[in-house]
Design an enzyme around this catalytic site. Structure first.
Site, PDB file in Angstrom:
ATOM      1  CG  ASP A   1      -1.879  -1.174   1.234  1.00 35.19           C
ATOM      2  OD1 ASP A   1      -2.253  -1.634   0.152  1.00 35.19           O
ATOM      3  OD2 ASP A   1      -2.207  -1.661   2.336  1.00 35.19           O
TER       4      ASP A   1
ATOM      5  CE  LYS B   1       2.431  -2.303  -4.339  1.00 33.92           C
ATOM      6  NZ  LYS B   1       2.026  -1.996  -2.966  1.00 33.92           N
TER       7      LYS B   1
ATOM      8  N   GLY C   1      -4.530  -4.340  -3.748  1.00 32.05           N
ATOM      9  CA  GLY C   1      -5.571  -3.324  -3.956  1.00 32.05           C
ATOM     10  C   GLY C   1      -4.843  -2.076  -4.391  1.00 32.05           C
ATOM     11  CG  HIS C   2      -2.217  -2.142  -6.990  1.00 32.72           C
ATOM     12  ND1 HIS C   2      -1.391  -2.788  -7.866  1.00 32.72           N
ATOM     13  CD2 HIS C   2      -1.833  -2.546  -5.756  1.00 32.72           C
ATOM     14  CE1 HIS C   2      -0.549  -3.547  -7.182  1.00 32.72           C
ATOM     15  NE2 HIS C   2      -0.806  -3.435  -5.906  1.00 32.72           N
TER      16      HIS C   2
ATOM     17  CD  GLN D   1       0.810  -8.869  -2.661  1.00 31.26           C
ATOM     18  OE1 GLN D   1       1.459  -9.549  -3.443  1.00 31.26           O
ATOM     19  NE2 GLN D   1      -0.415  -8.483  -2.912  1.00 31.26           N
TER      20      GLN D   1
HETATM   21  P1  GDP Z   1      -0.761   0.406  -3.521  1.00 27.82           P
HETATM   22  O1  GDP Z   1      -1.346  -0.883  -3.072  1.00 27.82           O
HETATM   23  O2  GDP Z   1       0.698   0.500  -3.203  1.00 27.82           O
HETATM   24  O3  GDP Z   1      -1.027   0.725  -4.962  1.00 27.82           O
HETATM   25  O4  GDP Z   1      -1.460   1.548  -2.639  1.00 27.82           O
HETATM   26  P2  GDP Z   1      -3.033   1.643  -2.268  1.00 27.82           P
HETATM   27  O5  GDP Z   1      -3.785   2.068  -3.465  1.00 27.82           O
HETATM   28  O6  GDP Z   1      -3.478   0.408  -1.580  1.00 27.82           O
HETATM   29  O7  GDP Z   1      -3.004   2.750  -1.136  1.00 27.82           O
HETATM   30  C1  GDP Z   1      -2.512   4.008  -1.350  1.00 27.82           C
HETATM   31  C2  GDP Z   1      -3.598   5.016  -0.996  1.00 27.82           C
HETATM   32  O8  GDP Z   1      -3.011   6.307  -0.912  1.00 27.82           O
HETATM   33  C3  GDP Z   1      -4.674   5.137  -2.050  1.00 27.82           C
HETATM   34  O9  GDP Z   1      -5.881   5.500  -1.419  1.00 27.82           O
HETATM   35  C4  GDP Z   1      -4.168   6.291  -2.934  1.00 27.82           C
HETATM   36  O10 GDP Z   1      -5.232   6.968  -3.604  1.00 27.82           O
HETATM   37  C5  GDP Z   1      -3.547   7.175  -1.896  1.00 27.82           C
HETATM   38  N1  GDP Z   1      -2.397   7.981  -2.332  1.00 27.82           N
HETATM   39  C6  GDP Z   1      -1.391   7.673  -3.196  1.00 27.82           C
HETATM   40  N2  GDP Z   1      -0.458   8.652  -3.219  1.00 27.82           N
HETATM   41  C7  GDP Z   1      -0.898   9.593  -2.349  1.00 27.82           C
HETATM   42  C8  GDP Z   1      -0.362  10.850  -1.909  1.00 27.82           C
HETATM   43  O11 GDP Z   1       0.719  11.288  -2.302  1.00 27.82           O
HETATM   44  N3  GDP Z   1      -1.091  11.546  -0.984  1.00 27.82           N
HETATM   45  C9  GDP Z   1      -2.280  11.092  -0.485  1.00 27.82           C
HETATM   46  N4  GDP Z   1      -2.909  11.827   0.404  1.00 27.82           N
HETATM   47  N5  GDP Z   1      -2.810   9.923  -0.894  1.00 27.82           N
HETATM   48  C10 GDP Z   1      -2.122   9.189  -1.799  1.00 27.82           C
HETATM   49  P1  IMO Z   2      -0.892  -4.150  -2.270  1.00 22.66           P
HETATM   50  O1  IMO Z   2      -0.454  -4.689  -3.598  1.00 22.66           O
HETATM   51  C1  IMO Z   2      -0.950  -4.535   2.053  1.00 22.66           C
HETATM   52  C2  IMO Z   2      -0.897  -8.615   3.669  1.00 22.66           C
HETATM   53  C3  IMO Z   2      -2.145  -9.083   4.396  1.00 22.66           C
HETATM   54  C4  IMO Z   2      -1.518 -10.025   5.412  1.00 22.66           C
HETATM   55  C5  IMO Z   2      -0.394 -10.677   4.618  1.00 22.66           C
HETATM   56  C6  IMO Z   2      -0.765 -12.033   4.010  1.00 22.66           C
HETATM   57  O2  IMO Z   2      -2.192  -3.451  -2.294  1.00 22.66           O
HETATM   58  O3  IMO Z   2       0.199  -3.367  -1.627  1.00 22.66           O
HETATM   59  P2  IMO Z   2      -2.270 -12.725   1.911  1.00 22.66           P
HETATM   60  O4  IMO Z   2      -3.725 -12.497   1.639  1.00 22.66           O
HETATM   61  O5  IMO Z   2      -1.358 -12.156   0.871  1.00 22.66           O
HETATM   62  O6  IMO Z   2      -1.942 -14.159   2.221  1.00 22.66           O
HETATM   63  O7  IMO Z   2      -1.992 -11.916   3.295  1.00 22.66           O
HETATM   64  O8  IMO Z   2      -0.076  -9.772   3.578  1.00 22.66           O
HETATM   65  N1  IMO Z   2      -1.127  -8.114   2.287  1.00 22.66           N
HETATM   66  C7  IMO Z   2      -1.100  -6.824   1.953  1.00 22.66           C
HETATM   67  N2  IMO Z   2      -0.948  -5.716   2.718  1.00 22.66           N
HETATM   68  N3  IMO Z   2      -1.054  -4.434   0.705  1.00 22.66           N
HETATM   69  C8  IMO Z   2      -1.176  -5.534  -0.070  1.00 22.66           C
HETATM   70  O9  IMO Z   2      -1.159  -5.476  -1.406  1.00 22.66           O
HETATM   71  C9  IMO Z   2      -1.239  -6.789   0.543  1.00 22.66           C
HETATM   72  N4  IMO Z   2      -1.384  -8.059   0.101  1.00 22.66           N
HETATM   73  C10 IMO Z   2      -1.297  -8.857   1.173  1.00 22.66           C
HETATM   74  O10 IMO Z   2      -2.827  -8.005   5.005  1.00 22.66           O
HETATM   75  O11 IMO Z   2      -0.927  -9.278   6.442  1.00 22.66           O
HETATM   76 MG    MG Z   3      -2.839  -1.567  -1.810  1.00 17.30          MG
END
Ligand code: GDP
Ligand code: IMO
Ligand code: MG
Length: 427
Positions: free
Chosen positions: A14, A17, A41-42, A222
């Site tokens: 999270d 990316k 979850g991207h 991840q």
């Molecule tokens: P990922 O899994 O690495 O792609 O990240 P996620 O999408 O799960 O979580 C990142 C969250 O931060 C999402 O809700 C994005 O919309 C938000 N986000 C990304 N970059 C920024 C930033 O620079 N500032 C803020 N406030 N939110 C951001």
């Molecule tokens: P993105 O791509 C954050 C975490 C789960 C748990 C551990 C194992 O959005 O960054 P799993 O279901 O993979 O067997 O769970 O890994 N986890 C993540 N945490 N972002 C993710 O993906 C994750 N994918 C798995 O919360 O701790």
């Molecule tokens: Mg994510």
């Protein structure tokens, strides 16, 4: 000239990316996911619309990019189709630009149930998407692959045999009900016509693209601290979520990577269980996490769980940078620190009064590590939405320069908000 990049998370997932991938995808022709599955979850925000990707490569929001699901992934095919169709209802056609490796392992209904039952016992806090069980079957040489789905009789025979075994496990070991064969098979019958034509030898396809001079962007899922080999084992996911996941998944050797971009938040989060030395609690954690009402607040994009929040951890980041061979950094969510009067950064750990400079291998050691902090003044003015480095307040610039100096890697991009345009080039 083709230029192949990897975007990889340096923390516990999270990191933002998808935001970085979305920006860089404008410079590539193909976006490739190489490990994990719908545990990812991207999030990408364009205008007022928030898109969340789980299996579809993020770059496919651009109408002419191609996407590849690598052989090292574990994929829930009905879920993939649903996701692609949902994206299509809000944007360009997706399915006809998606290629699925015939070697990809499939996540079946029984893998998700198994994940749930096993997590009740182990308490890893998985996403319950069936990831661990599907990789377990793969390594045990009991997996079902995308190629098998293209041969219906073969598929049925394999599923029947595997389900019998899983039902024994469910009823005898977990004391849970057996699963009916038709409930496993039915969702696949109706989607075969749409998805079977998308399943192919993606290594041959990518080799052809390479010869045509097309640039590839690899989208990590991840984070490095969740990597099965280098993460906080056993509180990890079941794949190599570092660059190490690429060669095995893609089948094109090691020489095609030009740049490795490591993504880190300006602080740290973790969702799920496991050690987290710089974790914060109380008001400060709540302030960083947000309420969940705004895009970008720290609530899981896949499960909706509140994310654990803490200070930036340089010990962990050095470990991740080494294992990935990172040569550029992207720092996200700088704006989240805007209001803080002071900001702490962990520079080493204390373990039983002994200083540790390197990230330990065991979760029971890490969980007893006390962070040693250095404190920096906060900038206390808005950076949200800034697009030019020269507009950064001096405190924010100092914070970024400190990260560059400590980690020895240049910063290419700083993200200042969730939207596509909220980012600046840093040099
Ligand atoms: P990922 O899994 O690495 O792609 O990240 P996620 O999408 O799960 O979580 C990142 C969250 O931060 C999402 O809700 C994005 O919309 C938000 N986000 C990304 N970059 C920024 C930033 O620079 N500032 C803020 N406030 N939110 C951001
Ligand atoms: P993105 O791509 C954050 C975490 C789960 C748990 C551990 C194992 O959005 O960054 P799993 O279901 O993979 O067997 O769970 O890994 N986890 C993540 N945490 N972002 C993710 O993906 C994750 N994918 C798995 O919360 O701790
Ligand atoms: Mg994510």
């Amino acid at each position: 000239m083709a230029f192949n990049r990897i975007v990889v998370g340096l923390q516990w997932g999270d990191e933002g990316k998808a935001k970085v991938v979305d920006v860089l995808a404008s410079e590539a022709e193909i976006v490739v996911r190489f490990q994990g599955g719908a545990n990812a979850g991207h999030t990408v925000v364009i205008g007022d619309i928030k898109y969340v990707f789980h299996l579809v490569p993020t770059g496919l929001l651009y109408p002419h990019k191609l996407g590849v699901i690598g052989g090292g992934m574990v994929v829930d095919l009905p879920g993939l189709l649903e996701e692609a169709q949902a994206l299509e209802s809000n944007g360009p056609a997706i399915l006809n630009r998606l290629f699925i490796s015939e070697r990809t392992h499939l996540i079946m209904k029984y893998h998700k149930l198994w994940d749930e039952y096993e997590d009740e016992r182990k308490g890893i806090g998985t996403t319950k998407r069936g990831i661990g069980p599907a990789y377990t079957d793969k390594i045990a040489r009991k997996g079902i692959r995308a190629i098998d789905f293209c041969y219906p009789n073969h598929f049925r025979t394999l599923v029947t045999a595997h389900l019998q075994e899983k039902n024994e496990l469910f009823t005898r070991i977990y004391g849970k009900p057996a699963v009916a064969l038709k409930d496993v098979l039915e969702p696949y019958e109706s989607i075969r016509n749409l998805l079977a034509p998308r399943i192919t030898n993606t290594a041959v396809l990518l080799e052809k693209f390479q010869k045509e001079g097309k640039s590839i962007l690899f989208e990590g899922a991840q984070g490095s601290l969740l990597d099965i080999d280098w993460g906080t084992y056993p509180f990890v996911t079941s794949s190599n979520s570092t660059v190490c996941g690429i060669p095995g998944s893609i089948g094109l050797g090691l020489r095609m990577i030009d740049e490795v971009i490591g993504v880190t938040k300006a602080y740290t989060t973790r969702v799920g269980n496991g050690p987290f030395p710089t974790e914060l609690f109380g008001e400060l954690a709540d302030l960083i996490r947000g309420t969940g009402h705004n895009i970008g607040d720290e609530f899981g994009a896949t499960t909706g769980r509140p994310r654990r929040c803490g200070w930036l951890d340089l010990v962990a980041l050095k470990h991740s940078i080494r294992m990935n061979g990172v040569n550029k950094l992207a720092i996200t969510k700088l704006d989240v620190l805007d209001k803080l009067p002071e900001i702490k950064v962990c520079v080493k750990y204390l373990y039983k009064d002994k200083e540790l400079e390197h990230f330990p291998a065991a979760d029971y050691i890490l969980s007893e590590c006390k962070p040693v902090y250095r404190t920096y003044p906060g900038w206390q003015c808005p950076t949200r939405g800034l697009t030019n480095q020269k507009d950064l307040p001096p405190g924010a610039r100092n914070y970024i320069n400190m990260i560059i100096e400590e980690l020895g890697v240049p910063v290419q991009m700083v993200s200042t908000g969730p939207c596509r345009q909220d980012q600046l080039t840093f040099s």
